[in-house]
Write a protein that holds these residues in place. Structure first.
Motif, mmCIF file in Angstrom:
data_model
loop_
_atom_site.group_PDB
_atom_site.id
_atom_site.type_symbol
_atom_site.label_atom_id
_atom_site.label_comp_id
_atom_site.label_asym_id
_atom_site.label_seq_id
_atom_site.Cartn_x
_atom_site.Cartn_y
_atom_site.Cartn_z
ATOM 1 N N ASP A 274 0.823 -1.223 -0.035
ATOM 2 C CA ASP A 274 -0.060 0.109 0.148
ATOM 3 C C ASP A 274 0.800 1.342 0.034
ATOM 4 N N LEU A 275 2.284 1.294 0.576
ATOM 5 C CA LEU A 275 3.107 2.415 0.641
ATOM 6 C C LEU A 275 3.910 2.285 -0.898
ATOM 7 N N GLU A 276 3.787 1.645 -1.372
ATOM 8 C CA GLU A 276 4.814 1.604 -2.597
ATOM 9 C C GLU A 276 4.842 2.812 -3.372
ATOM 10 N N PRO A 277 3.653 3.493 -3.632
ATOM 11 C CA PRO A 277 3.734 4.701 -4.379
ATOM 12 C C PRO A 277 4.637 5.911 -3.762
ATOM 13 N N ARG A 278 4.783 5.697 -2.474
ATOM 14 C CA ARG A 278 6.033 6.724 -1.893
ATOM 15 C C ARG A 278 7.410 6.411 -2.765
ATOM 16 N N LEU A 279 7.579 5.160 -3.036
ATOM 17 C CA LEU A 279 8.769 4.872 -3.622
ATOM 18 C C LEU A 279 8.962 5.795 -4.863
ATOM 19 N N ALA A 280 8.176 5.937 -5.620
ATOM 20 C CA ALA A 280 7.927 6.421 -7.057
ATOM 21 C C ALA A 280 8.101 7.986 -6.584
ATOM 22 N N ARG A 282 9.070 9.717 -3.920
ATOM 23 C CA ARG A 282 10.224 10.208 -3.120
ATOM 24 C C ARG A 282 11.374 9.661 -3.365
ATOM 25 N N ALA A 283 11.587 8.621 -4.162
ATOM 26 C CA ALA A 283 12.947 8.090 -4.436
ATOM 27 C C ALA A 283 13.261 7.734 -5.658
ATOM 28 N N GLY A 284 12.116 8.135 -6.577
ATOM 29 C CA GLY A 284 12.318 7.893 -7.857
ATOM 30 C C GLY A 284 12.269 6.564 -8.740
ATOM 31 N N LEU A 285 11.969 5.829 -7.934
ATOM 32 C CA LEU A 285 11.922 4.286 -8.407
ATOM 33 C C LEU A 285 10.963 3.876 -9.358
ATOM 34 N N PRO A 286 10.905 3.219 -10.009
ATOM 35 C CA PRO A 286 9.840 2.872 -11.132
ATOM 36 C C PRO A 286 8.629 2.742 -10.317
ATOM 37 N N GLU A 287 7.253 3.184 -10.921
ATOM 38 C CA GLU A 287 5.907 2.858 -10.390
ATOM 39 C C GLU A 287 5.685 1.285 -10.549
ATOM 40 N N GLY A 288 4.901 0.685 -9.548
ATOM 41 C CA GLY A 288 4.503 -0.515 -9.666
ATOM 42 C C GLY A 288 5.419 -1.213 -8.625
ATOM 43 N N PRO A 289 5.119 -2.783 -8.742
ATOM 44 C CA PRO A 289 5.665 -3.536 -7.433
ATOM 45 C C PRO A 289 7.167 -3.325 -7.211
ATOM 46 N N ASP A 290 7.769 -3.071 -6.013
ATOM 47 C CA ASP A 290 8.926 -3.181 -5.722
ATOM 48 C C ASP A 290 9.278 -4.447 -5.042
ATOM 49 N N PHE A 291 10.122 -5.208 -5.605
ATOM 50 C CA PHE A 291 10.450 -6.454 -5.074
ATOM 51 C C PHE A 291 11.331 -6.480 -3.694
ATOM 52 N N VAL A 292 12.265 -5.465 -3.876
ATOM 53 C CA VAL A 292 13.097 -5.454 -2.666
ATOM 54 C C VAL A 292 12.543 -5.001 -1.242
ATOM 55 N N SER A 293 11.478 -4.021 -1.413
ATOM 56 C CA SER A 293 10.857 -3.614 -0.260
ATOM 57 C C SER A 293 9.739 -4.842 0.123
ATOM 58 N N ARG A 294 9.061 -5.399 -1.007
ATOM 59 C CA ARG A 294 8.230 -6.592 -0.547
ATOM 60 C C ARG A 294 8.929 -7.630 0.098
ATOM 61 N N PHE A 295 9.989 -8.153 -0.410
ATOM 62 C CA PHE A 295 10.638 -9.231 0.257
ATOM 63 C C PHE A 295 11.240 -8.711 1.404
ATOM 64 N N ALA A 296 11.659 -7.562 1.718
ATOM 65 C CA ALA A 296 12.230 -7.189 3.105
ATOM 66 C C ALA A 296 10.980 -7.518 4.135
ATOM 67 N N ALA A 297 9.907 -7.077 3.613
ATOM 68 C CA ALA A 297 8.731 -7.018 4.336
ATOM 69 C C ALA A 297 8.285 -8.615 4.892
ATOM 70 N N LEU A 298 8.564 -9.272 3.938
ATOM 71 C CA LEU A 298 8.305 -10.760 4.044
ATOM 72 C C LEU A 298 9.454 -11.546 5.044
ATOM 73 N N MET A 299 10.646 -10.838 4.851
ATOM 74 C CA MET A 299 11.502 -11.489 5.898
ATOM 75 C C MET A 299 11.923 -10.796 7.117
ATOM 76 N N HIS A 300 11.289 -9.700 7.372
ATOM 77 C CA HIS A 300 11.778 -8.792 8.358
ATOM 78 C C HIS A 300 11.844 -9.660 9.862
ATOM 79 N N ASP A 301 10.881 -10.442 10.166
ATOM 80 C CA ASP A 301 10.919 -11.200 11.216
ATOM 81 C C ASP A 301 11.415 -12.579 11.297
ATOM 82 N N VAL A 302 12.256 -12.990 10.173
ATOM 83 C CA VAL A 302 12.722 -14.500 10.069
ATOM 84 C C VAL A 302 13.495 -14.870 11.137
ATOM 85 N N GLY A 303 14.182 -13.943 11.965
ATOM 86 C CA GLY A 303 15.024 -14.078 13.085
ATOM 87 C C GLY A 303 14.208 -14.498 14.421
#
Length: 479
Positions: A274-280, A282-303
């Motif tokens: 839901d927050l991905e539009p910020r990346l385009a 504020r950071a100039g990243l391409p619009e649409g799905p951002d794998f890095v931020s999504r995968f980081a969200a998926l893995m953030h608590d694996v420890g």
């Protein structure tokens, strides 16, 4: 979805792509070959989705297809020749034409054994799912749907043309593809397919890490990744390809003193999306799905599974799960053959995702803010997204407080960035100046001096050259 709506959508899409399908259909027919639009483009046409990437299947052999496309297209490639595929581009259109084929896996092989077929019906029968086993014959535009793909589209269900056991035996990667299509289309998966995936989950181990990785990326970047991820976990496939995810299904303690980490993780992923539009913005990243931020969200608590401890009073702790999780994330991504850049980006985000919680209600000094920016580096905007997404509390007052606090941190970062160019923090003296002032040559001591000045810059902000020189000389004299 009504059949009349499907037909209308198909007619509209075929009219749109007529410059390609009519010309190619006529060219292949004139050469004595059959040609059909097939697979994803047909499915998407029935769903009312437009695409300029078109897949065809043909009775022509690759060398015959190559001759036809070279006389028609603007550019050509044959990287898929060993699988019977020749590609070309004409204007904005990208076309791939594959010879009728059948392929299967030896039980111990990672690569398909390709055999050419002799009929459209046979080619459709080897496709992964009924919604991908439809074709439009060209140039006549007759629809071929021998396995009920239109009905399955209407019912929004993923089903195999034949038995799922045979399909997954032929190509075990299709089990991952079932989860990916569920995530992409928002469809349910036929119970017989789910049962076969569960029974045959071990079969995925013969597939190369690269192919598994590619399917996982497509799933994570799909519109509904939760559907696909839940299917991978429920069937046991995740235990083989991403075991850190099902490991988050911790047994809750009897007093429910901590969140369901697995459900929390999926919620964080959805909130990060839901927050991905910020990346385009504020950071100039391409619009649409951002794998890095999504995968980081998926893995953030694996420890957390590795670090969970119950204290004497029953309180549950997960000390250092950020550091442990980053190590697990890097190890898993390396096993899946991700690029070093992706591994570093996701690993850094997982390691930094708790840093904000030391901010309190704004007690950080400017020095601490500078270090936050320095440590996040190029991932700062993604870290903003992950940190905000990680707030899943149902306590509205607490959620509002956390949001306001992070708003304050971002405002401070923006202010300091404007004043000090935080994104490119450097010491106030460069290496050549350091050597000239201290009278030394290149070596370890220059690096130590540089590090000292960088820490000074982070603590105090920009300094004049005179003040930086004085501080450097004082440090050098007192070493």
């Amino acid at each position: 979805m009504r059949l009349v709506d499907v037909q209308a959508a198909v007619d509209a899409e075929l009219d749109r792509i007529a410059p390609v399908i009519d010309e190619l259909g006529a060219l292949f027919a004139a050469a004595g070959h059959e040609l059909a639009l097939v697979g994803g483009p047909v499915r998407d046409a029935m769903l009312g989705r437009a695409s300029n990437d078109l897949d065809f299947t043909t009775s022509a052999r690759p060398e015959q297809t190559d001759r036809i496309l070279k006389g028609w297209g603007d550019a050509w490639w044959d990287m898929g020749r060993e699988f019977g595929t020749i590609g070309c581009r004409k204007g904005d259109w990208v076309v791939e034409v594959t010879t009728y084929r059948s392929e299967s896996y030896d039980p111990a092989s990672r690569k398909p054994e390709v055999q050419y077929g002799d009929s459209l019906a046979g080619d459709l029968g080897r496709r992964d799912f009924s919604v991908n086993a439809m074709a439009v014959r060209l140039p006549g535009r007759e629809i071929e749907d021998p396995y009920g793909g239109v009905v399955d589209l209407a019912h929004r269900v993923i089903r195999t043309p034949g038995t799922p056991e045979q399909s997954f035996s032929d190509d075990p990667l299709r089990m991952m593809r079932a989860a990916r299509f569920a995530a992409q289309l928002g469809f349910s998966v036929d119970p017989a397919v789910v049962a076969a995936m569960t029974a045959m989950a071990d079969r995925i181990t013969i597939i190369s890490a690269e192919r598994v990785r590619d399917e996982l990326v497509k799933l994570v970047c799909a519109p509904h990744p939760r559907l696909g991820l839940e299917l991978l976990v429920g069937t046991g496939l995740a235990d083989r390809v991403l075991p850190e995810l099902p490991a988050l299904k911790l047994e809750r303690d009897e007093h429910h003193r901590h969140k369901d980490v697995y459900e929390h993780t999926l919620t964080v992923l959805e909130q990060a999306i839901d927050l991905e539009p910020r990346l385009a913005a504020r950071a100039g990243l391409p619009e649409g799905p951002d794998f890095v931020s999504r995968f980081a969200a998926l893995m953030h608590d694996v420890g957390k599974p590795r670090t969970r401890r119950f204290q004497d009073d029953g309180v549950v702790t997960f000390h250092h799960h950020d550091v442990v999780g980053a190590k697990l994330t890097r190890k898993r991504m390396k096993a899946l053959k991700f690029s070093n850049d992706q591994i570093d980006a996701v690993g850094d985000l997982v390691e930094l995702h708790l840093r904000f919680h030391g901010y309190g209600s704004g007690e950080w000094t400017d020095s601490a803010v500078r270090r936050y920016v320095r440590d996040a580096g190029a991932q700062l905007e993604r870290l903003h997204v992950l940190t905000r997404a990680d707030c899943t509390t149902r306590n509205k007052r607490k959620a509002d407080r956390l949001r306001r606090t992070y708003d304050d941190l971002e405002a401070r970062i923006d202010r300091l960035s404007a004043e000090e160019e935080l994104a490119s923090i450097r010491p106030d003296l460069d290496g050549n100046q350091i050597m000239a002032i201290l009278g030394i040559g290149p070596g370890r001591e220059v690096g130590e001096a540089y590090k000292f000045l960088l820490e000074l810059r982070l603590d105090n902000g920009p300094m004049s050259e005179e003040d930086a020189t004085a501080a450097l000389e004082e440090w050098w004299a007192g070493r």
